[in-house]
Design an enzyme around this catalytic site. Structure first.
Site, mmCIF file in Angstrom:
data_model
loop_
_atom_site.group_PDB
_atom_site.id
_atom_site.type_symbol
_atom_site.label_atom_id
_atom_site.label_comp_id
_atom_site.label_asym_id
_atom_site.label_seq_id
_atom_site.Cartn_x
_atom_site.Cartn_y
_atom_site.Cartn_z
ATOM 1 N N ASP A 179 50.152 53.475 53.108
ATOM 2 C CA ASP A 179 50.313 53.329 51.655
ATOM 3 C C ASP A 179 49.763 51.994 51.137
ATOM 4 O O ASP A 179 49.910 51.672 49.961
ATOM 5 C CB ASP A 179 51.796 53.457 51.269
ATOM 6 C CG ASP A 179 52.649 52.378 51.908
ATOM 7 O OD1 ASP A 179 52.088 51.559 52.676
ATOM 8 O OD2 ASP A 179 53.861 52.340 51.638
ATOM 9 N N GLY A 180 49.139 51.214 52.015
ATOM 10 C CA GLY A 180 48.522 49.955 51.570
ATOM 11 C C GLY A 180 49.363 48.726 51.857
ATOM 12 O O GLY A 180 48.879 47.601 51.736
ATOM 13 N N ASP A 240 30.910 20.817 34.199
ATOM 14 C CA ASP A 240 31.819 20.881 33.045
ATOM 15 C C ASP A 240 32.693 19.621 33.059
ATOM 16 O O ASP A 240 32.693 18.857 34.029
ATOM 17 C CB ASP A 240 32.656 22.169 33.028
ATOM 18 C CG ASP A 240 33.478 22.367 34.295
ATOM 19 O OD1 ASP A 240 33.851 21.360 34.932
ATOM 20 O OD2 ASP A 240 33.749 23.527 34.649
ATOM 21 N N LYS A 251 30.503 22.531 28.761
ATOM 22 C CA LYS A 251 30.495 23.981 29.020
ATOM 23 C C LYS A 251 31.568 24.674 28.169
ATOM 24 O O LYS A 251 32.632 24.114 27.946
ATOM 25 C CB LYS A 251 30.789 24.206 30.509
ATOM 26 C CG LYS A 251 31.124 25.613 30.925
ATOM 27 C CD LYS A 251 31.465 25.684 32.418
ATOM 28 C CE LYS A 251 32.925 25.984 32.667
ATOM 29 N NZ LYS A 251 33.267 26.190 34.076
ATOM 30 N N ALA A 282 29.529 32.198 39.869
ATOM 31 C CA ALA A 282 28.327 31.354 39.720
ATOM 32 C C ALA A 282 27.842 31.276 38.271
ATOM 33 O O ALA A 282 26.738 30.785 38.019
ATOM 34 C CB ALA A 282 27.205 31.784 40.659
ATOM 35 N N GLY A 283 28.645 31.739 37.326
ATOM 36 C CA GLY A 283 28.262 31.598 35.911
ATOM 37 C C GLY A 283 28.132 30.134 35.519
ATOM 38 O O GLY A 283 27.233 29.754 34.754
ATOM 39 N N THR A 284 29.019 29.310 36.038
ATOM 40 C CA THR A 284 28.984 27.885 35.708
ATOM 41 C C THR A 284 27.713 27.238 36.247
ATOM 42 O O THR A 284 27.042 26.474 35.551
ATOM 43 C CB THR A 284 30.232 27.191 36.316
ATOM 44 O OG1 THR A 284 31.396 27.807 35.752
ATOM 45 C CG2 THR A 284 30.241 25.703 36.036
ATOM 46 N N ASP A 326 30.907 20.896 42.172
ATOM 47 C CA ASP A 326 32.061 21.554 41.559
ATOM 48 C C ASP A 326 33.091 21.804 42.654
ATOM 49 O O ASP A 326 32.769 21.744 43.844
ATOM 50 C CB ASP A 326 31.628 22.883 40.914
ATOM 51 C CG ASP A 326 32.492 23.250 39.712
ATOM 52 O OD1 ASP A 326 33.578 22.643 39.540
ATOM 53 O OD2 ASP A 326 32.093 24.152 38.952
#
Ligand code: R5P
Length: 310
Positions: A35-36, A167, A190, A222-224, A216
């Site tokens: 059931d996980g 940022d 940012k 990886a948007g930053t 960072d």
């Protein structure tokens, strides 16, 4: 007696820490019920041992956190003495405050759960927020990968390098790299649009004709990094770029985004298992540093030179 248990998120790192300390890992099984549910079992009694469980809580964060709690409970019931969780990457640390009405303080929720467990102390590496210790309400030994990463950075004698905080939140971190490397610093303003989208608004500092090293605490989608690279390109920085980050989660579109960038190298650590890619990623092991932290904590010696508070 010192006992070291590997969570499944940090198996290899724990093996290397154990080898450095010249001890065997405590045998354990981690399996899944149909059931996980996660089921763990330790293979031995711990008889008052000073016990360290190594388990990062990177993706999937919920599963790795739950497994850590189960291992801590199993260790407690197996007779462990003091239990320390060595959590190189702490998830939910970005949710250290509310940024909009209706939100929880996610890190506080995690802290409440950890405090309700038999875990008495944490060891963490470059957590996203300095508020982690106060929010946790448990003793936290914080160490840093900055000296290891700084040493691994490719520096070229022919080009003037500049360290970039992508940022404002990375301003203190970039300062630590600057002290280690004696390099100038620039900061990017940012704005986060969504969990996976950010826009860089401007670069504060001199980057034109210089080779940028973006630093960072973590790379998630990886948007930053992508938006910082765009801003640096516009500002006339030299390419290819170098990125240093302690925790490389590389989730969602991260690999595609990084593949599109003029990237010389990403320098990171093994705080979380880095997915296999063709990217130029150099992973520096935390095993030596964490082994030293565990050894000193076990012997009650100070963490001089290892703690990021110094
Ligand atoms: C944010 O403040 C962090 O320091 C990282 O810059 C950020 O979490 C990285 O996320 P992503 O890679 O998704 O932009």
């Amino acid at each position: 007696m010192l006992a070291l248990i590997a969570g499944s998120a940090s198996q290899q790192l724990a093996e290397e820490i154990a080898a450095g300390l010249d001890i065997e890992l405590v045998g354990r099984d981690v399996e899944r019920f149909p059931d996980g549910e996660i089921h763990v079992r330790l293979h031995q009694e711990l008889r008052d041992a000073d016990t360290y469980i190594v388990q990062s809580t990177g993706p999937p964060a919920q599963e790795h956190l739950t497994e850590l709690l189960l291992l801590a409970d199993a260790a407690h019931r197996a007779g462990a003495g003091r239990i320390t969780a060595v959590v190189p990457y702490v998830s939910y640390a970005r949710q250290d405050r509310r940024t909009a009405l209706g939100e929880p303080v996610g890190l506080r929720v995690v802290a409440d759960v950890l405090r309700a467990s038999p875990i008495e102390r944490l060891v963490v590496v470059d957590p996203h927020t300095p508020a982690l210790e106060s929010i946790m309400g448990l003793p936290v030994a914080t160490t840093t990968a900055v000296p290891l990463l700084a040493e691994a950075l490719p520096l070229h004698a022919d080009t003037d390098a500049v360290l970039i905080a992508p940022d404002l939140g990375a301003a203190k971190l970039v300062d630590r790299y600057a002290s280690a490397l004696d390099l100038d610093v620039a900061i990017i303003r940012k704005t986060r649009v969504t969990g996976a989208e950010v826009t860089a608004r401007s670069v504060v500092g001199e980057v034109e004709g210089r080779r940028p090293i973006i630093v960072d605490d973590m790379i998630s989608t990886a948007g930053t990094i992508e938006s910082a690279a765009d801003a640096l390109h516009t500002a006339g920085a030299v390419e290819p770029i170098v990125v240093a980050a302690t925790h490389a989660l590389l989730v969602g579109p991260a690999v595609e985004r990084l593949e599109r960038l003029p990237l010389e190298m990403v320098v990171t650590t093994d705080s979380v298992a880095v997915p296999q890619t063709h990217l130029p990623i150099e992973s520096v092991s935390l095993a030596g540093r964490l082994g030293e932290v565990v050894g000193r904590l076990h012997e009650g010696r100070p963490l001089d030179g290892l703690s990021s508070h110094q």
